[in-house]
Design an enzyme around this catalytic site. Structure first.
Site, short mmCIF file in Angstrom:
data_model
loop_
_atom_site.label_atom_id
_atom_site.label_comp_id
_atom_site.label_asym_id
_atom_site.label_seq_id
_atom_site.Cartn_x
_atom_site.Cartn_y
_atom_site.Cartn_z
N TYR A 116 40.52 4.13 -49.32
CA TYR A 116 41.00 4.86 -48.15
C TYR A 116 40.70 6.34 -48.28
O TYR A 116 40.17 6.97 -47.35
CB TYR A 116 42.51 4.64 -47.98
CG TYR A 116 43.15 5.56 -46.97
CD1 TYR A 116 43.04 5.30 -45.61
CD2 TYR A 116 43.88 6.68 -47.38
CE1 TYR A 116 43.63 6.15 -44.68
CE2 TYR A 116 44.47 7.53 -46.46
CZ TYR A 116 44.35 7.26 -45.11
OH TYR A 116 44.92 8.09 -44.19
N LYS B 75 38.25 8.58 -45.88
CA LYS B 75 38.77 9.73 -45.15
C LYS B 75 38.00 11.01 -45.49
O LYS B 75 37.78 11.87 -44.62
CB LYS B 75 40.25 9.92 -45.45
CG LYS B 75 41.16 8.85 -44.85
CD LYS B 75 41.22 8.90 -43.34
CE LYS B 75 42.07 10.04 -42.85
NZ LYS B 75 42.24 10.01 -41.37
#
Length: 438
Positions: free
Chosen positions: A166, A170
């Site tokens: 993640y 990002k």
């Protein structure tokens, strides 16, 4: 003015949209899921001090707030929704916490966080959107190593070294957003290759807001996991050092930062070239380092928090005490909880297809809660007037859960889940001691 909010069915997206609606603007919430209906009643209380009473000035039309079901990776639907929009708030993401962080969901993280951001930027450029604010995370610079009193000069954490996918996706998405700053929109492009260059007002202005630990009235994802953990008897210990302090941010400050950043980007379009301060040029900037000029919001990343770092568990003390639970007195070494987190991840990978349980803590969450990392908001304060209110104040949220009946009126003893958790941790301790003695 029309504003599109991707991820508008989520907590941050909805509340940002609600605040913009308060200025009588047209707001379109894009999401595959609809917002929680209860937020319509809790948002006014949660956001009462998000913006000054006189923030919205000038001529406005009757506002509207509409949810449109849309996949953030669907370029056609995005382009249709963004027609006529002046600004986009891009909050959509996948994998921020819980089981969504783990390896079986890496493809979905890549699809939404990277692919979705590419689609949003493409649609914004196609439709002539003037401003785009990206909701980023501290994770783009934090990878499990302590960072104290940092600022935006901190480099992007090496992509291969991130503790979770993640954070990696990002970071890539933020770089895409900042590199898109200054690109000329297709709607304003001249048909003649030899023609004059389009004016700066025709370009897309972008910036990134890095958040950490979003909390507040109506928040569901993080707060309910914490409440259920200590109500079930699982949260019977803390871990890490007391000085492992971190930043949190209240929803009112999240909203304030997004709206003020959006308006600052839009103002950069309206200032005449002779009046404008020299800022980042209308070309892609290097996202691996801060722009060379401090003037102008576009092309920059900003840390946003309540401005009062605190130990992760101490932050939740009002929840324990306000809901009738004793604050944990047992503290475990960080290494044990990290090993436990990796063990849970391994088990999840084996059984998720038939038993998709939510881990007590993931490796990334262990790092986030047990390792110090906090940053200054000074840059946001100076460049677009960010002023955090009610730092670390959770009074509204605690009162809400008391009204909902979450107050513990009597002791229920130690739960079976607590016994199992303690047993597993004891096994881990024994394993570590055994390996150290070999």
């Amino acid at each position: 003015m029309k504003v599109v909010v991707t991820g508008g069915g989520g907590y941050v997206g909805y509340h940002v949209g609600w605040a913009i609606l308060a200025g009588d603007h047209e707001v379109v919430l894009l999401d595959v899921a609809a917002p929680d209906p209860e937020w319509a009643t809790t948002a006014p209380e949660a956001l009462h001090d998000a913006l000054p009473d006189d923030f919205w000035t000038g001529e406005v039309t009757q506002g509207s707030l509409e949810h449109v079901k849309c996949d953030v990776t669907d370029l056609t639907s995005l382009t249709l929704a963004m027609k006529g929009a002046a600004a986009v708030i891009h909050t959509a993401s996948y994998g921020v916490s819980g089981k969504e962080q783990l390896s079986p969901h890496f493809d979905q993280q890549e699809k939404v966080n990277v692919g979705g951001t590419r689609a949003v930027l493409s649609a914004a450029l196609t439709t002539g959107v003037r401003a785009l604010v990206y909701t980023s995370t501290y994770n783009v610079v934090f990878g499990g190593k302590a960072l104290r009193a940092g600022d935006e000069s901190a480099p992007i954490f090496p992509l291969h070294a991130h503790a979770d996918h993640y954070s990696r996706t990002k970071a890539i998405a933020e770089m895409l957003v900042l590199m898109a700053n200054g690109r000329i929109s297709a709607a304003a492009s001249s048909p003649s290759v030899e023609g004059p260059r389009a004016p700066p007002s025709a370009s897309l202005r972008t910036c990134s807001l890095r958040l950490n630990g979003v909390m507040g009235l109506g928040e569901r994802r993080h707060s309910r996991r914490v409440i259920e953990a200590f109500r079930s008897g699982l949260l019977i210990f803390t871990y890490g050092k007391k000085d492992a302090i971190v930043d949190f941010v209240g929803i009112q400050n999240v909203v304030q930062a997004h709206v003020k950043a959006m308006m600052a980007l839009l103002r950069e379009h309206t200032v005449a070239p002779s009046e404008a301060s020299p800022g980042p040029p209308p070309v892609p900037c290097d996202p691996l380092s801060p722009p060379s000029s401090p003037s102008g919001v576009s092309g920059h990343a900003f840390f946003i928090s309540d401005g009062r770092p605190v130990n992760h568990f101490e932050y939740f003390r009002p929840w324990f005490e306000g809901l009738g639970h004793a604050f944990p007195v047992l503290s475990l070494p960080f290494a044990f909880i990290l090993a436990f987190a990796y063990l849970q991840e391994y088990v999840y990978r084996l059984v998720y297809w038939m038993f998709p349980f939510t881990p007590f803590v993931t490796p990334a969450e262990a790092y986030k809660s047990g390792i110090a990392h906090y940053f200054s908001c000074k840059k946001a304060e100076v460049m677009f007037g960010y002023r955090p209110t009610r730092p670390n104040d959770q009074t509204q949220a605690v009162e809400y859960y008391v009204r909902k009946g979450y107050f513990r009126s009597s002791s229920k003893g130690i739960s079976p889940l607590s016994v199992i958790l303690v047993a597993v941790l004891c096994l881990l301790v024994g394993l570590v001691l055994f390996l150290c003695c070999q």
